[in-house]
Design a protein around this motif. Structure first.
Motif: not given
Length: 304
Positions: A45-49, A64-67, A84-86, A147-149
């Motif tokens: 989550n830190v890396h996504a931020m 958004i995909l990179a996050m 990846k989108f679901r 958008p994600f699983v």
């Protein structure tokens, strides 16, 4: 200090999803020590931020995909879904065996995800709305698209900070908005439900109140950390200004658990200089050796 606030926001955002860890476990995970799965997940989550803030000036489907990829790469068992989108139906609530029957919310069909997110990105690019209102609505719409699983909530809250950085509300730091949301998670989820029923007011109020709380909480945290830094600096009085210990000291605020490998990577100092500095910091009471090992040792700052 900015790193601490970012990590604080990431930790609280994970707690909303009932992913809890301690400050020490999180710090250990950052230096590839410890074995707590939740800590590794929060590191994601830190890396996504970090990704959300780095890509704030070009919010797009790819960002958004990179996050999401940075978030899920650290979550055991979800690596193949990262970025990846679901490709199927997802829902919230209900029972495991009943499928979407009885669910409190069924997300749109996966074929609609790309177009729905493109529409959301266009909304985010607007500058004619108050930023916190825009962030609240964008977050609620993202959670509705789902958008994600997995990882939708954490990615959606990271997106909020990307919007606030894009709108230049928080240019240099991260306000722990999730700390405010965590005070009333039931109200937060009810507000998302109200949004899906056509009423945006509750989620806007939720984010306004959370932002006010975040500003106060963030200030208190920084004041506390500054006091810790000052107290530790007093313990190093008399040490020459060029000593490596002074270079390590500010790092201990963002990373209160360290090992020699981490410090070498961060500071570019040699092994001998690092070990001398660690000895000085230990002798002066700034650090405490916690591993009890003769090799691959770990030191901890009192603030952890």
């Amino acid at each position: 200090m900015s790193s601490v606030l970012l990590r604080t926001e990431s930790s609280f955002s994970s707690q909303i999803e009932q992913l809890t860890t301690t400050a020490r476990q999180l710090a250990l995970a950052e230096i590839d020590e410890g074995d707590k799965a939740n800590a590794q997940t929060v590191v994601g989550n830190v890396h996504a931020m970090e990704s959300a803030l780095a890509l704030a000036q070009q919010i797009s489907l790819n960002s958004i995909l990179a996050m999401h990829q940075n978030l899920m790469n650290q979550q055991i068992g979800m690596e193949d879904e990262a970025g990846k989108f679901r490709e199927g139906l997802v829902w919230i609530g209900g029972t495991d065996n009943a499928g979407p029957r009885g669910a409190s919310f069924v997300a749109p069909s996966h074929e609609l995800i790309s177009d729905a997110l493109e529409d959301l990105v266009a909304f985010i690019s607007r500058t004619d709305l108050p930023a916190i209102v825009q962030a609240a609505i964008a977050h609620a719409q993202f959670e509705t698209i789902h958008p994600f699983v997995d990882g939708n909530g954490r990615t959606g809250r990271a997106l909020v900070h990307s919007i606030l950085r894009y709108r230049r509300i928080s240019q240099y730091t991260t306000a722990p908005i999730s700390a405010g949301i965590l005070r009333d998670t039931a109200g937060y989820f009810e507000a998302l439900g109200a949004f899906r029923s056509g009423d945006a007011a509750p989620i806007i109020r939720t984010f306004i109140n959370a932002s006010i709380f975040a500003a106060s909480t963030g200030k208190d945290l920084i004041d506390s950390l500054a006091t810790q830094l000052d107290d530790s600096a007093v313990k190093l009085v008399g040490l020459r200004s060029s000593a490596a210990a002074w270079k390590i000291l500010p790092r201990l605020i963002a990373q209160p658990v360290v090992n020699a490998r981490y410090l070498k990577e961060q500071l570019g100092l040699g092994d001998a200089a690092i070990h001398r500095a660690l000895s000085v910091l230990t002798e002066r009471g700034v650090l405490v050796e916690k591993s009890g090992r003769s090799r691959n040792r770990i030191w901890q700052h009192d603030g952890c």
